[in-house]
Design a protein around this motif. Structure first.
Motif, mmCIF file in Angstrom:
data_model
loop_
_atom_site.group_PDB
_atom_site.id
_atom_site.type_symbol
_atom_site.label_atom_id
_atom_site.label_comp_id
_atom_site.label_asym_id
_atom_site.label_seq_id
_atom_site.Cartn_x
_atom_site.Cartn_y
_atom_site.Cartn_z
ATOM 1 N N PHE A 125 54.925 44.756 35.496
ATOM 2 C CA PHE A 125 54.516 43.525 34.833
ATOM 3 C C PHE A 125 53.002 43.025 35.469
ATOM 4 C CE2 PHE A 125 53.349 39.183 36.088
ATOM 5 C CZ PHE A 125 53.277 38.183 35.020
ATOM 6 N N ASN A 126 51.976 42.721 34.659
ATOM 7 C CA ASN A 126 50.563 42.848 34.809
ATOM 8 C C ASN A 126 49.959 40.718 34.126
ATOM 9 O OD1 ASN A 126 50.077 45.264 36.097
ATOM 10 N ND2 ASN A 126 50.757 45.770 33.718
ATOM 11 N N ALA A 127 49.794 40.482 34.914
ATOM 12 C CA ALA A 127 49.212 39.099 34.843
ATOM 13 C C ALA A 127 47.600 39.235 34.921
ATOM 14 C CB ALA A 127 49.809 38.228 35.341
ATOM 15 N N GLU A 128 46.712 38.077 34.022
ATOM 16 C CA GLU A 128 45.237 38.176 34.196
ATOM 17 C C GLU A 128 44.751 36.422 33.762
ATOM 18 O OE1 GLU A 128 42.919 40.066 30.802
ATOM 19 O OE2 GLU A 128 44.410 41.856 31.460
ATOM 20 N N LYS A 129 43.711 36.928 34.271
ATOM 21 C CA LYS A 129 42.765 35.431 33.551
ATOM 22 C C LYS A 129 41.677 35.645 33.971
ATOM 23 C CE LYS A 129 42.323 30.559 35.509
ATOM 24 N NZ LYS A 129 42.611 29.763 33.880
ATOM 25 N N GLU A 130 40.431 35.008 32.820
ATOM 26 C CA GLU A 130 39.566 34.823 33.013
ATOM 27 C C GLU A 130 38.970 33.606 33.177
ATOM 28 O OE1 GLU A 130 38.516 36.133 28.951
ATOM 29 O OE2 GLU A 130 39.589 38.313 29.402
ATOM 30 N N PHE A 131 37.854 33.889 33.455
ATOM 31 C CA PHE A 131 36.803 32.280 34.073
ATOM 32 C C PHE A 131 35.984 33.265 33.364
ATOM 33 C CE2 PHE A 131 39.874 33.335 37.196
ATOM 34 C CZ PHE A 131 40.227 32.484 37.191
ATOM 35 N N GLU A 132 34.497 32.464 33.124
ATOM 36 C CA GLU A 132 33.827 32.008 32.709
ATOM 37 C C GLU A 132 32.512 31.055 33.860
ATOM 38 O OE1 GLU A 132 32.796 29.994 29.355
ATOM 39 O OE2 GLU A 132 33.611 31.643 28.074
ATOM 40 N N LEU A 133 31.929 32.420 34.052
ATOM 41 C CA LEU A 133 30.072 31.816 35.412
ATOM 42 C C LEU A 133 28.816 31.017 34.551
ATOM 43 C CD1 LEU A 133 31.798 34.437 37.840
ATOM 44 C CD2 LEU A 133 33.093 32.666 37.893
ATOM 45 N N ALA A 134 28.257 30.323 35.941
ATOM 46 C CA ALA A 134 27.167 30.387 35.392
ATOM 47 C C ALA A 134 26.155 31.630 35.050
ATOM 48 C CB ALA A 134 26.817 29.565 36.780
ATOM 49 N N GLY A 135 25.754 31.360 34.078
ATOM 50 C CA GLY A 135 24.253 32.040 32.821
ATOM 51 C C GLY A 135 25.172 32.978 32.320
ATOM 52 N N ASP A 136 25.156 34.369 32.450
ATOM 53 C CA ASP A 136 26.451 34.939 31.274
ATOM 54 C C ASP A 136 27.085 35.565 31.890
ATOM 55 O OD1 ASP A 136 24.750 36.217 33.424
ATOM 56 O OD2 ASP A 136 23.667 38.132 31.151
ATOM 57 N N ALA A 137 27.577 35.666 33.170
ATOM 58 C CA ALA A 137 28.077 35.921 33.944
ATOM 59 C C ALA A 137 29.631 35.402 33.149
ATOM 60 C CB ALA A 137 27.771 35.608 35.514
ATOM 61 N N GLU A 138 30.486 36.602 33.623
ATOM 62 C CA GLU A 138 31.751 36.408 33.737
ATOM 63 C C GLU A 138 33.362 36.818 34.328
ATOM 64 O OE1 GLU A 138 32.947 38.226 29.432
ATOM 65 O OE2 GLU A 138 32.495 36.256 28.628
ATOM 66 N N ALA A 139 34.510 36.824 35.053
ATOM 67 C CA ALA A 139 35.299 36.951 36.118
ATOM 68 C C ALA A 139 36.714 37.442 35.007
ATOM 69 C CB ALA A 139 34.562 35.968 37.351
ATOM 70 N N GLU A 140 37.484 38.125 36.169
ATOM 71 C CA GLU A 140 38.824 38.079 35.018
ATOM 72 C C GLU A 140 39.217 38.515 36.936
ATOM 73 O OE1 GLU A 140 39.812 40.213 31.946
ATOM 74 O OE2 GLU A 140 41.253 41.723 33.355
ATOM 75 N N PHE A 141 40.553 37.580 36.821
ATOM 76 C CA PHE A 141 41.712 38.079 38.024
ATOM 77 C C PHE A 141 42.667 38.231 37.498
ATOM 78 C CE2 PHE A 141 45.072 36.741 40.506
ATOM 79 C CZ PHE A 141 44.715 36.811 42.250
ATOM 80 N N GLN A 142 43.334 39.271 37.921
ATOM 81 C CA GLN A 142 44.362 40.476 37.747
ATOM 82 C C GLN A 142 45.622 40.983 38.826
ATOM 83 O OE1 GLN A 142 43.189 43.200 35.271
ATOM 84 N NE2 GLN A 142 45.392 44.120 34.997
ATOM 85 N N PHE A 143 46.766 40.317 38.368
ATOM 86 C CA PHE A 143 47.799 41.382 39.838
ATOM 87 C C PHE A 143 48.878 41.655 38.947
ATOM 88 C CE2 PHE A 143 49.033 36.613 38.562
ATOM 89 C CZ PHE A 143 49.827 36.680 39.307
ATOM 90 N N GLY A 144 49.484 42.412 39.803
ATOM 91 C CA GLY A 144 50.730 43.199 39.162
ATOM 92 C C GLY A 144 51.597 44.195 40.071
ATOM 93 N N ALA A 145 53.227 44.288 39.237
ATOM 94 C CA ALA A 145 53.510 44.726 40.331
ATOM 95 C C ALA A 145 54.549 45.969 39.473
ATOM 96 C CB ALA A 145 54.900 44.144 40.549
ATOM 97 N N LYS A 146 55.426 46.826 40.108
ATOM 98 C CA LYS A 146 55.328 47.880 39.166
ATOM 99 C C LYS A 146 56.040 48.471 39.858
ATOM 100 C CE LYS A 146 54.153 52.630 36.367
ATOM 101 N NZ LYS A 146 52.855 53.211 36.115
ATOM 102 N N TYR A 147 58.213 48.933 39.491
ATOM 103 C CA TYR A 147 58.933 49.944 40.422
ATOM 104 C C TYR A 147 59.264 50.956 39.846
ATOM 105 C CZ TYR A 147 63.376 50.617 42.111
ATOM 106 O OH TYR A 147 64.092 51.378 42.965
ATOM 107 N N ARG A 148 59.699 51.855 40.212
ATOM 108 C CA ARG A 148 59.908 53.384 39.721
ATOM 109 C C ARG A 148 60.734 53.780 40.256
ATOM 110 N NH1 ARG A 148 54.309 56.679 40.413
ATOM 111 N NH2 ARG A 148 55.674 58.424 39.443
ATOM 112 N N GLN A 149 61.838 54.204 39.814
ATOM 113 C CA GLN A 149 62.728 55.301 40.118
ATOM 114 C C GLN A 149 63.150 56.497 39.808
ATOM 115 O OE1 GLN A 149 67.073 53.915 39.155
ATOM 116 N NE2 GLN A 149 67.176 52.979 40.942
#
Length: 840
Positions: free
Chosen positions: A423-447
């Protein structure tokens, strides 16, 4: 007319992709003519665009490239990428080495689903299982970011199959004939690819490929190199081997893409690949008990009165089937407030089944009387050692003097299963000027779970069974080795007469040694941030991976024929940081940097708690206490995209590795075991160990361009310097080539296209011996391939291809103090393919 002339003429007349197809589209109620570029120009543009937009340092090959070059499988399809070389088996690409490193240090996935290796003793995936025609693109990703699995030091090999999302509706049918020069056999290949939008919401894409390839190999192997007190160097065993191999591949891929809502897209991706390997081997073996009786220059002579000379003529009749299956269901959903999430559940299974292999059926005659046999070997040519045998009292080539020594029938199964939830989730942010940011987190289980089960049954005591009952002349082009068992006749005789053997024994010890079970559970969590402006992109964060292992294996005493089972548990965790930077020095000049920490878990056969000992107190064992490789990796590169079809790039890389793994020989006084391992006393033991530290440093350069005239030029070079400390000496890391390079020269105009490729890899250390003189090295190798294509019409293409045009050989040797000493020589000759492709 010779076969080469015929095939060359076919190539000269053959045909290929070009950049031509046109279609009409409507934009703003006006008709606009759009050029759809395919062929070599199209594939290079597509690959460069994907490479340019990547967040990591990557090399990419697209479907157009795969279809154009004479590639049988995925491993061969990436041979020409920067920093990539391929380790061959029977003249065919099998394992991928990146930057000269061991294939065990790579990871591989199909559409994001991790691929387990079909073989029971390795994590390295033999990518000759997957036909190249089923693939949309292959990415060789050389740096990591937190969202990616952390278990790689070489590269992540990401295989993407065709999808309805990135294809127009089409159906392509392909038929080929393949010809091998060494055996004169012609083999069929055929396949179909398709993509179709069923409606506005649902699309389906997939493919089917089947091929049957017949090849031959002439082989010579030598072992037990020794030196007399007088300085005469000789081999204690010499084998002349004649191989015939039939490899059948069947691959099926199917993908469904479904737009469930305006905000949610779902997919189902499946892949099935079956690789059947039928290997027939006939051989003549000399094994000498004593030193040579005489020597002259590069020749030595052994006499039966000075020591027994055992001569064996045998057959191997092996059927082995490898299967890879992957299933993945997942989707992507856009949420409110610029949040997005993706999710998937997947299952992958890989198995290798060896079914009733007859290996060996061995006939033997021991010569130990005066004037019974003399045999001379000439070592003057590293790549071939001829022999002269003289037996005054018997006919050396009379099959009736070779009696059955033994027949072994092997049934073996290795099965690996991997279930993954992510599972992964991400959110985009618009910053001042021409900048953009993104925050992402997630988890993975392998058996993961691997289980191996081997049964070996030995048949012997059949005095009336002699070689002459099943013999034939060997099809061995290097030398006349006399009669050998005919495969079909031997198989038939064995099957019909199993009840006539006087001694039948299930080899409990040998069977139990290869039986083990490993369960591995991996939980991964990560956080990742991204910051981007017009000129700069930075991606960084942390990944945490927790590994829990449960291992069961057998300890066997080869003399007492006793078996005991032992189990171990082990767990460890790693917190790993990574950051990737891309900076536009100019619009078309990119500076990239990547720092990441990674691990590689131990090879399964090394990790399994299995042990073998004998009356000489010799021990060979696995080591369940092995730690994973741990590496700090740094990459720097610069890329200049001077046109849509042109790039020049250069880069540096450095890796600092702890706990690298190697097999070490121990004496009775060597720490840390001091002659006792897992309760067994030993005088000599071979046990895998963690080395202290190792470093990898090097640089890469690549240049690719298609000129307006239609000329295509490509070149890449990689230099890799490695050093590992194993205590008593410093070594280069196994499977590491110092220099690798690939060159491409092609031409594409109108409907005609042709390409010549030249691939080189330096010699490399294959296996560590007890000393530097006993290390096994593989000689440097050059491969030349040629292809030509012609578009008969918009929908019909014919093509011809030759692989290994220069008939390169495989040579393994020891670097002795006086001269190189041959361990293995193989020759395969060239393979040609002619075919037609039709689009509907």
């Amino acid at each position: 007319m010779s076969k080469v002339t015929i095939l060359s003429a076919a190539i000269a007349a053959a045909l290929s992709c070009s950049a031509y197809a046109q279609e009409e589209v409507k934009t703003n109620q006006e008709e606009v003519e759009t050029i759809k570029v395919v062929g070599q120009r199209g594939m290079l543009m597509s690959a460069l665009e994907q490479q340019r937009e990547a967040d990591t340092i990557s090399s990419i090959v697209t479907n157009a490239t795969i279809g154009l070059l004479p590639d049988q499988n995925v491993a061969e399809a990436v041979r020409r990428l920067a920093g990539v070389n391929v380790l061959d088996d029977q003249g065919e690409g099998r394992f991928i080495s990146v930057r000269g490193l061991d294939p065990e240090l790579n990871s591989a996935n199909v559409n994001g689903v991790r691929l387990p290796a079909p073989e029971g003793d390795t994590r390295a995936v033999a990518l000759d299982v997957i036909p190249s025609e089923l693939v949309e693109s292959i990415e060789v990703i050389k740096t990591l970011i937190p969202e990616m699995d952390a278990d790689t030091i070489g590269a992540t090999i990401r295989i993407n199959t065709i999808s309805a999302n990135n294809r127009e509706d089409f159906v392509k049918v392909q038929a080929l004939a393949s010809y091998n020069d060494l055996n004169g056999e012609t083999s069929p290949e055929f396949g179909i690819d398709f993509s179709r939008k069923i409606n506005d919401k649902l699309g389906v894409a997939g493919g089917f490929k089947h091929s049957s390839r017949k090849t031959s190999t002439d082989n010579l192997e030598m072992d037990g190199w020794s030196e007399t007190d007088d300085g005469v160097v000789y081999a204690e065993a010499v084998e002349y081997r004649d191989y015939d191999v039939t490899r059948d591949r069947t691959g099926v891929s199917l993908t469904f893409d479904y737009a469930a809502t305006d905000n949610t897209e779902l997919y189902l991706r499946t892949l099935y690949s079956k690789f059947d390997d039928l290997e027939s081997r006939r051989r003549l073996v000399f094994e000498m008990d004593e030193e040579p009786s005489t020597s002259s220059g590069d020749s030595v002579t052994f006499l039966s009165q000075d020591g027994e000379i055992s001569v064996r003529r045998g057959a191997k009749d092996r059927y082995e089937s490898q299967i890879i299956k992957t299933f993945e269901f997942g989707g992507e959903t856009e949420l409110k407030d610029d949040w997005e999430m993706d999710y998937a559940i997947s299952y992958a299974e890989a198995s290798e089944h060896e079914y009733r292999t007859q290996d060996p059926t061995r006939f033997r005659r021991d010569f130990d009387d005066t004037d019974e046999l003399s045999v001379s070997f000439d070592y003057s040519n590293l790549e071939f050692t001829p022999f002269v045998a003289n037996s005054p009292n018997v006919d050396f080539n009379d099959g009736s003097i070779y009696e059955l020594d033994k027949l072994e029938i092997v049934n073996g199964l290795a099965d690996k299963q991997e279930t993954t939830l992510q599972f992964n989730a991400e959110k985009e942010f618009e910053l001042a000027g021409d900048a953009e940011a993104e925050f992402q987190f997630g988890a993975k289980y392998r058996q993961n779970e691997i289980d191996t089960d081997v049964e070996i049954i030995e048949y012997s005591d059949f005095d009336a069974y002699t070689l002459n009952l099943v013999s034939e002349a060997a099809s061995y082009d290097l030398f006349d080795i006399g009669p050998v068992p005919a495969i079909a006749a031997t198989r038939s005789f064995n099957n019909q007469n199993l009840s006539s053997f006087g001694d039948v024994e299930r080899l409990v010890v040998d069977s139990a040694l290869d039986d083990f079970n490993i369960e591995e559970n991996i939980l991964a969590l990560y956080v990742q941030g991204e910051y981007e402006t017009d000129l700069l992109k930075v991606i960084g964060g942390f990944r945490y991976e927790q590994t829990d292992n449960k291992m069961t294996g057998n300890s066997v005493d080869g003399d007492a024929e006793t078996v005991s089972t032992s189990s171990f548990e082990n767990d460890y965790s790693n917190l790993l940081a990574s950051v990737a930077l891309t900076y536009h020095l100019q619009e078309d000049v990119l500076l990239r940097a990547g720092f990441y920490q990674s691990i590689v878990r131990p090879k399964l056969s090394n990790l399994a708690p299995r042990l073998e000992t004998n009356e000489d107190f010799e021990v060979e064992a696995g080591n369940p206490e092995l730690k994973p490789y741990e590496a700090n990796n740094l990459d720097l590169s610069i890329e200049y995209y001077f046109s849509d079809t042109g790039v020049v790039q250069a880069g540096l890389f450095y890796k600092d590795i702890d706990n690298f793994i190697f097999e070490r020989e121990f004496g009775p006084d060597d720490a840390p075991y001091n002659g006792v391992y897992n309760g067994f006393n030993f005088e000599e033991a071979v046990i895998p160990q963690n080395g202290e530290s190792a470093t990898v440093a090097g640089f890469e350069f690549a240049y690719n361009q298609i000129f307006d005239s239609g000329l295509i030029v490509g070149f890449n070079y990689t230099y890799t310097d490695t050093e590992g400390d194993i205590g008593e000496r410093t070594i280069v890391l196994p499977s590491t080539s110092e220099s690798t390079y690939n060159a491409t020269l092609g031409y594409e105009v109108g409907d005609f296209s042709t390409r010549l490729t030249y691939s080189y890899r330096d010699d490399y250390l294959d296996e560590l011996g007890g000393s530097a003189d006993e290390d096994r090295w593989v000689q440097d190798q050059v491969k030349i391939d040629l292809s030509a294509n012609y578009n008969v019409s918009e929908d019909i293409q014919v093509f011809a291809k030759i692989a290994n045009l220069n008939d390169t050989d495989y040579v393994a040797y020891q670097r002795g103090p006086d001269r190189n000493r041959l361990l293995q020589y193989e020759t395969y000759s060239w393979t040609g393919r002619i075919g037609v492709s039709v689009n509907f």
